[in-house]
Design an enzyme around this catalytic site. Structure first.
Site, PDB file in Angstrom:
ATOM      1  N   GLU A  91       0.816  -1.211   0.000  1.00  0.00           N
ATOM      2  CA  GLU A  91       0.000   0.000   0.000  1.00  0.00           C
ATOM      3  C   GLU A  91       0.855   1.268   0.000  1.00  0.00           C
ATOM      4  O   GLU A  91       1.963   1.293   0.517  1.00  0.00           O
ATOM      5  CB  GLU A  91      -0.925  -0.021   1.219  1.00  0.00           C
ATOM      6  CG  GLU A  91      -1.963  -1.132   1.074  1.00  0.00           C
ATOM      7  CD  GLU A  91      -2.927  -1.228   2.252  1.00  0.00           C
ATOM      8  OE1 GLU A  91      -4.106  -1.503   1.990  1.00  0.00           O
ATOM      9  OE2 GLU A  91      -2.518  -1.036   3.406  1.00  0.00           O
ATOM     10  N   CYS A 104       3.266   8.456   1.305  1.00  0.00           N
ATOM     11  CA  CYS A 104       3.844   7.497   2.242  1.00  0.00           C
ATOM     12  C   CYS A 104       4.016   6.178   1.481  1.00  0.00           C
ATOM     13  O   CYS A 104       3.021   5.585   1.050  1.00  0.00           O
ATOM     14  CB  CYS A 104       2.884   7.346   3.415  1.00  0.00           C
ATOM     15  SG  CYS A 104       3.377   6.108   4.600  1.00  0.00           S
ATOM     16  N   CYS A 115       7.181  -5.666  15.153  1.00  0.00           N
ATOM     17  CA  CYS A 115       6.822  -4.769  16.252  1.00  0.00           C
ATOM     18  C   CYS A 115       5.422  -5.144  16.707  1.00  0.00           C
ATOM     19  O   CYS A 115       4.530  -5.423  15.884  1.00  0.00           O
ATOM     20  CB  CYS A 115       6.887  -3.317  15.809  1.00  0.00           C
ATOM     21  SG  CYS A 115       8.563  -2.858  15.318  1.00  0.00           S
ATOM     22  N   CYS A 118       2.081  -3.307  15.332  1.00  0.00           N
ATOM     23  CA  CYS A 118       2.046  -2.929  13.914  1.00  0.00           C
ATOM     24  C   CYS A 118       1.382  -4.017  13.079  1.00  0.00           C
ATOM     25  O   CYS A 118       1.772  -5.181  13.125  1.00  0.00           O
ATOM     26  CB  CYS A 118       3.469  -2.679  13.420  1.00  0.00           C
ATOM     27  SG  CYS A 118       3.577  -2.419  11.641  1.00  0.00           S
ATOM     28  N   GLY A 168       6.861  -2.177   5.756  1.00  0.00           N
ATOM     29  CA  GLY A 168       8.247  -2.629   5.686  1.00  0.00           C
ATOM     30  C   GLY A 168       9.246  -1.734   6.384  1.00  0.00           C
ATOM     31  O   GLY A 168       8.945  -0.603   6.753  1.00  0.00           O
ATOM     32  N   SER A 200      12.025   6.388   7.594  1.00  0.00           N
ATOM     33  CA  SER A 200      11.657   6.031   8.969  1.00  0.00           C
ATOM     34  C   SER A 200      12.213   4.645   9.267  1.00  0.00           C
ATOM     35  O   SER A 200      11.998   3.705   8.506  1.00  0.00           O
ATOM     36  CB  SER A 200      10.134   6.029   9.095  1.00  0.00           C
ATOM     37  OG  SER A 200       9.745   5.556  10.368  1.00  0.00           O
ATOM     38  N   SER A 222      11.806   5.262  15.006  1.00  0.00           N
ATOM     39  CA  SER A 222      10.652   4.788  15.765  1.00  0.00           C
ATOM     40  C   SER A 222      11.119   4.347  17.145  1.00  0.00           C
ATOM     41  O   SER A 222      11.653   3.260  17.309  1.00  0.00           O
ATOM     42  CB  SER A 222      10.002   3.616  15.018  1.00  0.00           C
ATOM     43  OG  SER A 222       9.469   4.079  13.807  1.00  0.00           O
ATOM     44  N   LEU A 223      10.894   5.203  18.127  1.00  0.00           N
ATOM     45  CA  LEU A 223      11.459   4.964  19.456  1.00  0.00           C
ATOM     46  C   LEU A 223      10.504   4.128  20.317  1.00  0.00           C
ATOM     47  O   LEU A 223      10.844   3.047  20.764  1.00  0.00           O
ATOM     48  CB  LEU A 223      11.764   6.328  20.093  1.00  0.00           C
ATOM     49  CG  LEU A 223      12.675   6.349  21.299  1.00  0.00           C
ATOM     50  CD1 LEU A 223      13.992   5.637  21.033  1.00  0.00           C
ATOM     51  CD2 LEU A 223      12.933   7.800  21.726  1.00  0.00           C
ATOM     52  N   HIS A 224       9.347   4.676  20.612  1.00  0.00           N
ATOM     53  CA  HIS A 224       8.225   3.950  21.233  1.00  0.00           C
ATOM     54  C   HIS A 224       8.404   3.503  22.682  1.00  0.00           C
ATOM     55  O   HIS A 224       7.455   2.977  23.276  1.00  0.00           O
ATOM     56  CB  HIS A 224       7.802   2.732  20.403  1.00  0.00           C
ATOM     57  CG  HIS A 224       7.505   3.042  18.975  1.00  0.00           C
ATOM     58  ND1 HIS A 224       6.813   4.151  18.560  1.00  0.00           N
ATOM     59  CD2 HIS A 224       7.821   2.368  17.831  1.00  0.00           C
ATOM     60  CE1 HIS A 224       6.713   4.152  17.245  1.00  0.00           C
ATOM     61  NE2 HIS A 224       7.313   3.103  16.781  1.00  0.00           N
ATOM     62  N   ASN A 299      -3.156   3.399  16.217  1.00  0.00           N
ATOM     63  CA  ASN A 299      -4.264   3.075  15.313  1.00  0.00           C
ATOM     64  C   ASN A 299      -4.580   1.601  15.436  1.00  0.00           C
ATOM     65  O   ASN A 299      -3.748   0.765  15.104  1.00  0.00           O
ATOM     66  CB  ASN A 299      -3.893   3.420  13.869  1.00  0.00           C
ATOM     67  CG  ASN A 299      -3.788   4.915  13.688  1.00  0.00           C
ATOM     68  OD1 ASN A 299      -4.679   5.666  14.068  1.00  0.00           O
ATOM     69  ND2 ASN A 299      -2.667   5.365  13.145  1.00  0.00           N
ATOM     70  N   CYS A 342      -1.377   5.341   9.893  1.00  0.00           N
ATOM     71  CA  CYS A 342      -0.097   4.749  10.299  1.00  0.00           C
ATOM     72  C   CYS A 342      -0.274   3.389  10.941  1.00  0.00           C
ATOM     73  O   CYS A 342      -1.058   3.243  11.867  1.00  0.00           O
ATOM     74  CB  CYS A 342       0.484   5.603  11.412  1.00  0.00           C
ATOM     75  SG  CYS A 342       1.738   6.674  10.925  1.00  0.00           S
TER      76      CYS A 342
HETATM   77  N1  SAH Z   1       9.475   0.227   9.515  1.00  0.00           N
HETATM   78  C1  SAH Z   1       9.614   1.616   9.671  1.00  0.00           C
HETATM   79  C2  SAH Z   1       8.663   2.432   8.828  1.00  0.00           C
HETATM   80  C3  SAH Z   1       7.256   1.941   8.683  1.00  0.00           C
HETATM   81  S1  SAH Z   1       6.212   2.088  10.070  1.00  0.00           S
HETATM   82  C4  SAH Z   1       9.493   1.997  11.127  1.00  0.00           C
HETATM   83  O1  SAH Z   1       9.103   1.171  11.937  1.00  0.00           O
HETATM   84  O2  SAH Z   1       9.849   3.127  11.449  1.00  0.00           O
HETATM   85  C5  SAH Z   1       5.889   3.843  10.201  1.00  0.00           C
HETATM   86  C6  SAH Z   1       5.520   4.287  11.604  1.00  0.00           C
HETATM   87  O3  SAH Z   1       4.214   3.801  11.995  1.00  0.00           O
HETATM   88  C7  SAH Z   1       6.487   3.769  12.650  1.00  0.00           C
HETATM   89  O4  SAH Z   1       6.833   4.782  13.565  1.00  0.00           O
HETATM   90  C8  SAH Z   1       5.658   2.709  13.315  1.00  0.00           C
HETATM   91  O5  SAH Z   1       6.135   2.392  14.582  1.00  0.00           O
HETATM   92  C9  SAH Z   1       4.293   3.320  13.322  1.00  0.00           C
HETATM   93  N2  SAH Z   1       3.215   2.372  13.607  1.00  0.00           N
HETATM   94  C10 SAH Z   1       3.216   1.045  13.399  1.00  0.00           C
HETATM   95  N3  SAH Z   1       2.032   0.511  13.783  1.00  0.00           N
HETATM   96  C11 SAH Z   1       1.278   1.523  14.252  1.00  0.00           C
HETATM   97  C12 SAH Z   1      -0.056   1.601  14.764  1.00  0.00           C
HETATM   98  N4  SAH Z   1      -0.835   0.528  14.837  1.00  0.00           N
HETATM   99  N5  SAH Z   1      -0.518   2.811  15.142  1.00  0.00           N
HETATM  100  C13 SAH Z   1       0.255   3.902  15.008  1.00  0.00           C
HETATM  101  N6  SAH Z   1       1.506   3.900  14.517  1.00  0.00           N
HETATM  102  C14 SAH Z   1       2.033   2.712  14.143  1.00  0.00           C
HETATM  103 FE1  SF4 Z   2       8.059  -2.514  13.071  1.00  0.00          FE
HETATM  104 FE2  SF4 Z   2       8.055  -0.690  11.119  1.00  0.00          FE
HETATM  105 FE3  SF4 Z   2       8.213  -3.321  10.554  1.00  0.00          FE
HETATM  106 FE4  SF4 Z   2       5.921  -2.319  11.477  1.00  0.00          FE
HETATM  107  S1  SF4 Z   2       6.890  -1.820   9.553  1.00  0.00           S
HETATM  108  S2  SF4 Z   2       6.938  -4.222  12.164  1.00  0.00           S
HETATM  109  S3  SF4 Z   2       6.668  -0.735  12.892  1.00  0.00           S
HETATM  110  S4  SF4 Z   2       9.731  -2.113  11.686  1.00  0.00           S
END
Ligand code: SAH
Ligand code: SF4
Length: 377
Positions: A91, A104, A115, A118, A168, A200, A222-224, A299, A342
């Site tokens: 997508e 995006c 993660c 995600c 990805g 990112s 992406s710190l979290h 989300n 996201c």
């Molecule tokens: N893989 C990369 C880029 C894609 S994800 C990364 O992890 O940075 C883009 C962003 O969306 C990241 O910050 C990710 O942690 C965040 N993200 C993933 N799942 C999410 C969700 N369910 N709600 C909000 N943000 C989310």
């Molecule tokens: Fe983690 Fe980004 Fe991969 Fe989702 S797309 S699993 S947030 S590294």
């Protein structure tokens, strides 16, 4: 088999042209036709000699991944679904704002990094996208939207910014990513400034260093979580590259970065990482790094096992960071009605990662539980 010209950046195209006995300026001309004018028909490239056009027709194509669907949200967000073959689809989301239009884009079919919060990560990993499949998302979105807006291909560009925040982990697909980034920046292609292209990453430390060398663009990390204990669970790659190493890599990146700050993304998960103490711990963690924070309200997606922090909690968390001197924004959730927000991007992924350890050599337990991702011993 015909060569797909979308796989080449300027240097790659020049080399390929040289192999065909053609001059570098011809490669530049074709690059402009393909990327600036969105042209895929060699016969329409009118300032190119007929003999070269004939040669291109028999040896090359301009082939983005085919579009499966194109959905428009009530708020103007637009989501494209592209067929990347063998039952996989990725997508791409366009987000219009007052001063800019952000695309995006996705870098992999699925993601091996798992993660916990995600949707892409939950589906597993199929494969890396090729350069053509990455840049093809921009090529196709540009062409479709320019066409819609003005009924012509060379109307004003609507996409002003590109973020690698779709499906990805871009830095796990480094070799295919870099030529796509170079095309985004190339004045003969999309001509975006380095500050308007953002990668990112979940924090693949060695690849952050390589990106700074090969193609420094704006970086979002992406710190979290403020501690290794929590981040190990939410972002399992942390077990390989823990916070101290990640922070050091951010400092090194800043030496070459086009912006003088790193953006830290932080998804707000109710009761998991959103306490006042977490915010204070973050201030301590990033004290030596020039940075901004972007808080992302979680989300939800089916069976995620997490809840979004309340708006009040997000505001309070942000105020602690702001009072600590850090510019902090909260991401507005867009395109929810078409599942384009996201972390909701799912596309369609036939998972291969259960059979092999993932691309980075981390073997993760399956099935996963929401916050309890663990490494196999
Ligand atoms: N893989 C990369 C880029 C894609 S994800 C990364 O992890 O940075 C883009 C962003 O969306 C990241 O910050 C990710 O942690 C965040 N993200 C993933 N799942 C999410 C969700 N369910 N709600 C909000 N943000 C989310
Ligand atoms: Fe983690 Fe980004 Fe991969 Fe989702 S797309 S699993 S947030 S590294």
């Amino acid at each position: 088999m015909a060569v797909n010209l979308l796989d080449f950046d300027a240097a790659g195209l020049t080399t390929w042209f040289a192999q065909q006995g053609e001059k570098p300026f011809r490669a530049r001309q074709v690059l402009r036709w393909v990327h600036q004018f969105g042209e895929s028909d060699f016969n329409a490239m009118t300032d190119i000699a007929k003999s070269l056009r004939a040669k291109l027709i028999s040896t090359a194509t301009v082939s983005p991944a085919p579009t499966i669907s194109d959905k428009l949200s009530d708020d103007g967000t637009r989501k494209f679904l592209f067929d990347v073959g063998n039952g996989n689809a990725v997508e791409t989301v366009f987000i219009p704002e007052d001063e800019r239009g952000t695309l995006c884009i996705s870098s992999q079919a699925g993601c091996a990094l798992e993660c916990a919060f995600c949707s892409t990560g939950r589906q597993g990993f199929n494969r890396n996208l090729s350069t053509a499949e990455i840049i093809g998302q921009l090529w196709q979105a540009n062409r479709t939207m320019a066409h819609d807006a003005a009924g012509g291909k060379d109307s004003e560009r609507i996409i002003s910014n590109v973020v690698l925040m779709g499906m990805g982990e871009p830095l796990a697909n480094f070799d295919n990513l870099v030529p796509a980034l170079r095309l985004m920046l190339d004045d003969h292609a999309y001509g975006l400034s380095r500050r308007r292209v953002t990668v990112s990453t979940s924090g693949i430390v060695p690849a952050m260093d390589r990106l700074a060398e090969a193609c420094p663009v704006a970086l979002a990390v992406s710190l979290h979580a403020p501690t290794d204990g929590l981040r190990d669970k939410l972002v399992p790659i942390n077990r390989k590259y823990p916070l101290a190493e990640l922070m050091a890599a951010c400092s090194r990146y800043l030496v070459r970065a086009p912006r003088d700050f790193i953006t830290f993304e932080y998804v707000m998960l109710d009761g998991i990482n959103d306490s006042d103490a977490d915010a204070r711990a973050l201030l301590h963690l990033v004290q030596d790094i020039s940075c901004k924070f972007n808080l992302i309200p979680f989300n939800p997606f089916p069976a995620s096992g997490f809840r979004r922090s309340s708006a009040e909690r997000v505001r309070h968390f942000a105020s602690i960071l702001i009072n600590g001197g850090i510019v902090t924004t909260t991401r507005k959730t867009r395109g929810e009605d078409i599942d384009a927000a996201c972390g909701q991007l799912a596309g369609k992924v036939l998972d291969k990662s259960r059979r092999v350890s993932n691309a980075l050599g981390l073997t993760l337990r399956s099935p996963r539980t929401s916050a309890g991702v663990e490494l196999q011993s």
